[in-house]
Design a protein around this motif. Structure first.
Motif, PDB file in Angstrom:
ATOM      1  N   SER A 141       0.832  -1.190   0.000  1.00  0.00           N
ATOM      2  CA  SER A 141       0.000   0.000   0.000  1.00  0.00           C
ATOM      3  C   SER A 141       0.874   1.250   0.000  1.00  0.00           C
ATOM      4  O   SER A 141       2.101   1.182   0.093  1.00  0.00           O
ATOM      5  CB  SER A 141      -0.919   0.000   1.223  1.00  0.00           C
ATOM      6  N   ARG A 142       0.254   2.417  -0.082  1.00  0.00           N
ATOM      7  CA  ARG A 142       1.008   3.668  -0.083  1.00  0.00           C
ATOM      8  C   ARG A 142       1.687   3.924   1.242  1.00  0.00           C
ATOM      9  O   ARG A 142       2.712   4.611   1.303  1.00  0.00           O
ATOM     10  CB  ARG A 142       0.078   4.824  -0.430  1.00  0.00           C
ATOM     11  N   THR A 143       1.136   3.390   2.303  1.00  0.00           N
ATOM     12  CA  THR A 143       1.732   3.560   3.624  1.00  0.00           C
ATOM     13  C   THR A 143       2.735   2.463   3.972  1.00  0.00           C
ATOM     14  O   THR A 143       3.261   2.444   5.088  1.00  0.00           O
ATOM     15  CB  THR A 143       0.630   3.584   4.690  1.00  0.00           C
ATOM     16  N   GLY A 144       2.991   1.526   3.050  1.00  0.00           N
ATOM     17  CA  GLY A 144       3.971   0.465   3.285  1.00  0.00           C
ATOM     18  C   GLY A 144       3.416  -0.819   3.833  1.00  0.00           C
ATOM     19  O   GLY A 144       4.188  -1.735   4.141  1.00  0.00           O
ATOM     20  N   ASP A 145       2.089  -0.944   3.959  1.00  0.00           N
ATOM     21  CA  ASP A 145       1.502  -2.190   4.448  1.00  0.00           C
ATOM     22  C   ASP A 145       1.575  -3.268   3.370  1.00  0.00           C
ATOM     23  O   ASP A 145       1.391  -2.997   2.184  1.00  0.00           O
ATOM     24  CB  ASP A 145       0.047  -1.969   4.856  1.00  0.00           C
ATOM     25  N   THR A 146       1.816  -4.500   3.799  1.00  0.00           N
ATOM     26  CA  THR A 146       1.840  -5.642   2.887  1.00  0.00           C
ATOM     27  C   THR A 146       0.466  -6.285   2.844  1.00  0.00           C
ATOM     28  O   THR A 146      -0.128  -6.563   3.892  1.00  0.00           O
ATOM     29  CB  THR A 146       2.882  -6.678   3.335  1.00  0.00           C
ATOM     30  N   CYS A 147      -0.053  -6.520   1.637  1.00  0.00           N
ATOM     31  CA  CYS A 147      -1.374  -7.131   1.458  1.00  0.00           C
ATOM     32  C   CYS A 147      -1.251  -8.387   0.604  1.00  0.00           C
ATOM     33  O   CYS A 147      -0.414  -8.455  -0.310  1.00  0.00           O
ATOM     34  CB  CYS A 147      -2.352  -6.156   0.815  1.00  0.00           C
ATOM     35  N   LEU A 148      -2.098  -9.356   0.904  1.00  0.00           N
ATOM     36  CA  LEU A 148      -2.116 -10.625   0.166  1.00  0.00           C
ATOM     37  C   LEU A 148      -3.557 -11.080   0.021  1.00  0.00           C
ATOM     38  O   LEU A 148      -4.346 -10.992   0.974  1.00  0.00           O
ATOM     39  CB  LEU A 148      -1.278 -11.681   0.887  1.00  0.00           C
ATOM     40  N   TYR A 149      -3.894 -11.564  -1.171  1.00  0.00           N
ATOM     41  CA  TYR A 149      -5.210 -12.145  -1.430  1.00  0.00           C
ATOM     42  C   TYR A 149      -4.982 -13.498  -2.086  1.00  0.00           C
ATOM     43  O   TYR A 149      -4.349 -13.600  -3.149  1.00  0.00           O
ATOM     44  CB  TYR A 149      -6.046 -11.248  -2.339  1.00  0.00           C
ATOM     45  N   ALA A 150      -5.472 -14.565  -1.434  1.00  0.00           N
ATOM     46  CA  ALA A 150      -5.255 -15.930  -1.909  1.00  0.00           C
ATOM     47  C   ALA A 150      -6.597 -16.591  -2.187  1.00  0.00           C
ATOM     48  O   ALA A 150      -7.613 -16.268  -1.561  1.00  0.00           O
ATOM     49  CB  ALA A 150      -4.467 -16.743  -0.884  1.00  0.00           C
ATOM     50  N   TRP A 151      -6.582 -17.532  -3.123  1.00  0.00           N
ATOM     51  CA  TRP A 151      -7.792 -18.266  -3.478  1.00  0.00           C
ATOM     52  C   TRP A 151      -7.440 -19.731  -3.692  1.00  0.00           C
ATOM     53  O   TRP A 151      -6.334 -20.096  -4.104  1.00  0.00           O
ATOM     54  CB  TRP A 151      -8.436 -17.688  -4.742  1.00  0.00           C
ATOM     55  N   GLN A 152      -8.390 -20.602  -3.384  1.00  0.00           N
ATOM     56  CA  GLN A 152      -8.197 -22.047  -3.532  1.00  0.00           C
ATOM     57  C   GLN A 152      -9.540 -22.718  -3.718  1.00  0.00           C
ATOM     58  O   GLN A 152     -10.544 -22.329  -3.115  1.00  0.00           O
ATOM     59  CB  GLN A 152      -7.482 -22.629  -2.311  1.00  0.00           C
ATOM     60  N   GLN A 153      -9.548 -23.736  -4.565  1.00  0.00           N
ATOM     61  CA  GLN A 153     -10.740 -24.556  -4.807  1.00  0.00           C
ATOM     62  C   GLN A 153     -10.384 -26.009  -4.535  1.00  0.00           C
ATOM     63  O   GLN A 153      -9.523 -26.573  -5.199  1.00  0.00           O
ATOM     64  CB  GLN A 153     -11.239 -24.378  -6.245  1.00  0.00           C
TER      65      GLN A 153
END
Length: 319
Positions: A141-153
């Motif tokens: 993010s702009r503030t340096g936060d790490t983001c993750l979005y995962a998906w599984q079936q």
């Protein structure tokens, strides 16, 4: 006359039915909050912790949104969403959840809604956890936060479905944003979560056929070595070198230099003075001191061998 009689009987029947009605209120099928113990999936030990669980019962399964602890300035809540599909007929009249295939456009819409304002890049590396392959996207993010979005079936193969079984399916989505964690730390949550829910009946089993044990177990010539909880097919040296012992050294004290004209200082006796056999008793006259002869150049005098014992009182030794 017959027509009037039938109308009267119908009115009486309707009046009787209205009198016997219980008047109970039926609540529509809406999402409800349940306890954390009833969650169908759990994060790994050590967190993130579960905040609350919202469940929506469908005609063909159950959906749960498990909200997780969030420490980030990115709008939104961390969550682990799990959806069990395939158990048709268990909740009739509540509506069925539609099935959508995992597509790139669909995932883009999901990520934009779950992680607003953060540009996520999809990983092209093939990865899989204990339940099979999964995909993920991550970004900053702009503030340096790490983001993750995962998906599984989680779904059995087509060959297993031809045997009139294994028709169930589990959809999993994971959204994580953290101000202090790295991408690898967030990815460890995907490997560590546990699915605790299951379907009733073998026909809805989403995992397919049960895998057999490792063929190397019990077979001669196939040693198994410990390697962080797993197995590795490579030689391992037997024995180890002990670590060298560390010797703690205290501060080094330098002794005072002794010059030839300086006699060593001996420690003084502590306590009352006890007379020895060669010391005079109290009130006795002490003998005259014996003349010493210097034999060394260091200033230390030693008695002559002829002036030892009774000979020390002779006139020659007193000189």
């Amino acid at each position: 006359m017959h027509l009037l009689r039938w109308i009267a009987l119908a009115g009486l029947a309707g009046l009787a039915a209205s009198c016997t009605s219980t008047g109970s209120i039926r609540q529509p099928n809406m999402p409800e909050t349940i306890t954390s113990e009833k969650a169908l999936a759990l994060p790994p030990p050590g967190g993130p912790s579960i905040v609350n669980v919202v469940q929506h019962t469908r005609g063909n399964g159950i959906e749960q949104t498990i909200s997780l602890f969030t420490s980030s300035s990115v709008p939104g809540q961390n969550f682990l969403k799990v959806q069990f599909l395939g158990a048709s007929g268990e909740n009739p009249g509540t509506g069925s959840a539609p099935y959508h295939m995992v597509s790139e456009s669909g995932l883009a819409r999901e990520m934009a809604s779950a992680v607003p304002g953060v540009r996520l890049a999809t990983s092209a590396t093939f990865l899989q956890n204990s339940y099979g392959p999964f995909g993920y996207a991550s970004g900053k993010s702009r503030t340096g936060d790490t983001c993750l979005y995962a998906w599984q079936q989680v779904r059995s193969s087509r060959s297993a479905q031809t045997q009139a079984r294994n028709f169930g399916m589990i959809q999993i989505r994971l959204r994580l944003c953290d101000a202090r964690a790295s991408e690898r730390q967030l990815l460890g949550i995907v490997y560590g979560y546990t699915i605790v829910g299951t379907f009733n009946g073998e026909i809805w089993n989403p995992y397919g056929l049960t895998q057999g044990s490792d063929p190397t177990i019990g077979r001669p010539g196939s040693p198994i070595y410990p390697d962080d909880g797993g197995y590795r097919n490579m030689p391992m040296s037997i024995g180890y070198e002990p670590a060298p012992a560390t010797i703690s050294r205290g501060p080094v004290r330098r002794a005072a230099a002794i010059t030839p004209n300086t006699a060593p200082v001996l420690p003084q006796a502590v306590g009352p003075l006890v007379p020895g056999p060669d010391m005079p008793q109290a009130g006795a006259i002490a003998p005259a001191p014996v003349q010493q002869q210097a034999l060394t150049a260091s200033g230390v005098t030693v008695p002559s061998p002829d002036c030892v014992g009774d000979a020390a009182m002779s006139a020659a030794c007193r000189r």
